[in-house]
Motif scaffolding. Structure first.
Motif, PDB file in Angstrom:
ATOM      1  N   LEU A 258      15.600   6.986   1.641  1.00  6.88           N
ATOM      2  CA  LEU A 258      16.243   5.663   2.281  1.00  6.88           C
ATOM      3  C   LEU A 258      17.166   6.366   3.488  1.00  6.88           C
ATOM      4  N   PHE A 259      17.714   7.335   3.070  1.00 13.11           N
ATOM      5  CA  PHE A 259      18.857   7.971   4.119  1.00 13.11           C
ATOM      6  C   PHE A 259      18.158   8.545   5.372  1.00 13.11           C
ATOM      7  N   THR A 260      16.834   8.799   5.012  1.00 16.19           N
ATOM      8  CA  THR A 260      15.969   9.223   6.203  1.00 16.19           C
ATOM      9  C   THR A 260      15.721   8.190   7.106  1.00 16.19           C
TER      10      THR A 260
ATOM     11  N   PHE B 193       5.708   4.436   5.432  1.00 16.09           N
ATOM     12  CA  PHE B 193       7.306   4.015   5.273  1.00 16.09           C
ATOM     13  C   PHE B 193       7.881   4.186   6.747  1.00 16.09           C
ATOM     14  N   THR B 194       7.677   5.049   7.686  1.00 15.27           N
ATOM     15  CA  THR B 194       8.238   5.330   8.801  1.00 15.27           C
ATOM     16  C   THR B 194       7.915   4.377   9.908  1.00 15.27           C
ATOM     17  N   TRP B 195       6.620   3.811   9.743  1.00 13.22           N
ATOM     18  CA  TRP B 195       6.096   2.812  10.562  1.00 13.22           C
ATOM     19  C   TRP B 195       6.790   1.475  10.094  1.00 13.22           C
ATOM     20  N   LEU B 196       6.804   1.252   8.842  1.00 18.90           N
ATOM     21  CA  LEU B 196       7.713   0.158   8.395  1.00 18.90           C
ATOM     22  C   LEU B 196       9.064   0.091   8.714  1.00 18.90           C
ATOM     23  N   ALA B 197       9.634   1.254   8.751  1.00 23.14           N
ATOM     24  CA  ALA B 197      11.230   1.229   9.251  1.00 23.14           C
ATOM     25  C   ALA B 197      11.163   0.868  10.759  1.00 23.14           C
ATOM     26  N   ALA B 198      10.445   1.474  11.788  1.00 20.64           N
ATOM     27  CA  ALA B 198      10.410   1.354  12.813  1.00 20.64           C
ATOM     28  C   ALA B 198      10.068  -0.256  13.211  1.00 20.64           C
TER      29      ALA B 198
ATOM     30  N   ILE C   1       9.330   8.963  12.507  1.00 23.91           N
ATOM     31  CA  ILE C   1       9.602   7.691  12.764  1.00 23.91           C
ATOM     32  C   ILE C   1       9.855   7.316  14.452  1.00 23.91           C
ATOM     33  N   TYR C   2      10.435   7.974  15.068  1.00 21.16           N
ATOM     34  CA  TYR C   2      10.322   7.722  16.522  1.00 21.16           C
ATOM     35  C   TYR C   2       9.127   7.691  17.034  1.00 21.16           C
ATOM     36  N   LEU C   3       8.337   8.579  16.841  1.00 19.67           N
ATOM     37  CA  LEU C   3       6.752   8.177  17.242  1.00 19.67           C
ATOM     38  C   LEU C   3       6.107   6.754  16.803  1.00 19.67           C
ATOM     39  N   MET C   4       6.509   6.343  15.657  1.00 15.45           N
ATOM     40  CA  MET C   4       6.302   5.300  15.093  1.00 15.45           C
ATOM     41  C   MET C   4       6.621   4.162  15.792  1.00 15.45           C
ATOM     42  N   SER C   5       7.604   4.019  16.402  1.00 18.43           N
ATOM     43  CA  SER C   5       8.507   3.015  17.084  1.00 18.43           C
ATOM     44  C   SER C   5       7.836   2.932  18.400  1.00 18.43           C
ATOM     45  N   ILE C   6       7.052   3.936  18.883  1.00 21.27           N
ATOM     46  CA  ILE C   6       6.253   3.852  20.262  1.00 21.27           C
ATOM     47  C   ILE C   6       4.806   4.159  20.009  1.00 21.27           C
TER      48      ILE C   6
ATOM     49  N   ILE D 115       0.951  -1.154  -0.200  1.00 23.41           N
ATOM     50  CA  ILE D 115       0.176   0.082  -0.051  1.00 23.41           C
ATOM     51  C   ILE D 115       0.815   1.402   0.000  1.00 23.41           C
ATOM     52  N   ALA D 116       2.035   1.218   0.741  1.00 20.52           N
ATOM     53  CA  ALA D 116       2.884   2.253   0.932  1.00 20.52           C
ATOM     54  C   ALA D 116       3.430   2.576  -0.531  1.00 20.52           C
ATOM     55  N   PHE D 117       4.158   1.598  -1.019  1.00 13.86           N
ATOM     56  CA  PHE D 117       4.468   1.885  -2.318  1.00 13.86           C
ATOM     57  C   PHE D 117       3.690   2.146  -3.411  1.00 13.86           C
ATOM     58  N   SER D 118       2.519   1.926  -3.407  1.00  9.27           N
ATOM     59  CA  SER D 118       1.359   2.302  -4.548  1.00  9.27           C
ATOM     60  C   SER D 118       1.092   3.693  -4.052  1.00  9.27           C
TER      61      SER D 118
END
Length: 235
Positions: free
Chosen positions: A102-104, A53-58, A150-155, A21-24
Motif C-alpha cells: 500500500l505504501f508502494t 494492482f499497479t494498473w489499478l493504482a494507475a 506503476i509508471y508504465l501502467m499509467s502510460i 481477480i488481483a485480490f484472488s
C-alpha cells in the motif's frame, strides 16, 4: 464494424472485476508461500497479481476526484497493515523491515501525478528516477522496480511496440539484476487480463466494493492465525 464488435465482445472485465481477480491471485500467492512453498503453480499464479494492482493504482490516479484523499487512504491502510505484514513477511522471507504494497502504490500514484505536472520528457524521466531512489530509501515492497511498473501502467498502450519493448525489457532487466526466480516472468501474462478491460469501473452496486482496503490486512491476519494454530497442533 465487425472488428469493433468482436473487440467489445472480448473486453468483458470492469475495473472491479480486475480488482477481484488481483485480490484472488494475491491470496493464492500468500497461501502458497506460507503453507505450500513447494507448489510452484501457486506462486506463478500469484505473480500475476502485482502488475494488476499497479494498473489499478494507475487507474485510480487517473480517475480520482481527490488525489490527496486517495493517497491518504492508501497510506492510512498501509500503516494499519504494517505490523501484520511485517510478521507475515518475516515468516516467508525472514525480512520484516520493508513497507507493504500500500505504501508502494501510494508512492507510485504520487510519481504519476508529479510527472503530469511537467511537459518535458526529460523532467518526467528525472521525476521517475527520483521516486525510484525514494522507494529504495524507504524500502517499500518492490522497491524501484515497482515504481517503474506503476509508471508504465499509467502510460499503458497495448498497441504500441515501444511500450511492450519497455515493459518486457524492464521485467527481464530486474529479474537479471536481482537474480529473481524464473517464475517472475509469468507476471508479464497479467497484461492479458488488462487487455480484457471494457473501460467501465463497475462494482458500485456490489456490497463489498468498499472492503478492499481492510481485506488486505484482514486476510494476512487470518492466514497468520491459521499458521499459528497449525504450528500449535504440531507442537
Amino acid at each position: 464494424m465487425s472488428d469493433s464488435v468482436s473487440k467489445s465482445n472480448l473486453q468483458k472485465l470492469t475495473a472491479f472485476d480486475i480488482k477481484l481477480i488481483a485480490f484472488s491471485l494475491m491470496i493464492i500467492d500468500h497461501v502458497g508461500r506460507l503453507f505450500f512453498p513447494q507448489v510452484t503453480i501457486l506462486v506463478i499464479l500469484g505473480r500475476l497479481s502485482f502488475p494488476l494492482f499497479t494498473w489499478l493504482a494507475a487507474q485510480g490516479e487517473k480517475y480520482t476526484s481527490d488525489i490527496k484523499k486517495y493517497v491518504f487512504r492508501l497510506l492510512i491502510w498501509g500503516v494499519i497493515t504494517q505490523p501484520i505484514y511485517a510478521k507475515f513477511s518475516y515468516l516467508i522471507f525472514s525480512v520484516s523491515s520493508e513497507l507493504n504494497i500500500l505504501f508502494t502504490l501510494a508512492l507510485g500514484v504520487i510519481t504519476i501525478r508529479c510527472t503530469k505536472l511537467v511537459e518535458s520528457k526529460l523532467f518526467k524521466f528525472l521525476i521517475v528516477i527520483a521516486f525510484m531512489i525514494i522507494a529504495e530509501l524507504l524500502r517499500v515492497e518492490g522497491r524501484m522496480s515497482a515504481i517503474i511498473l506503476i509508471y508504465l501502467m499509467s502510460i499503458i498502450n497495448l498497441q504500441s511496440a515501444k511500450w511492450w519493448f519497455f515493459f518486457i525489457g524492464y521485467r527481464l532487466l530486474f529479474i537479471y539484476l536481482n537474480q529473481w526466480s524464473y517464475v517472475e516472468l509469468f507476471g508479464i501474462a497479467s497484461v492479458g487480463i488488462i487487455a480484457l478491460y471494457n473501460g467501465e469501473k463497475g462494482g458500485r452496486s456490489k456490497p463489498f466494493y468498499k472492503w478492499f482496503y481492510p481485506l488486505y490486512p484482514l486476510h494476512l491476519g487470518v492466514l497468520l492465525l491459521i499458521k499459528w494454530w497449525l504450528n500449535s497442533q504440531i507442537n
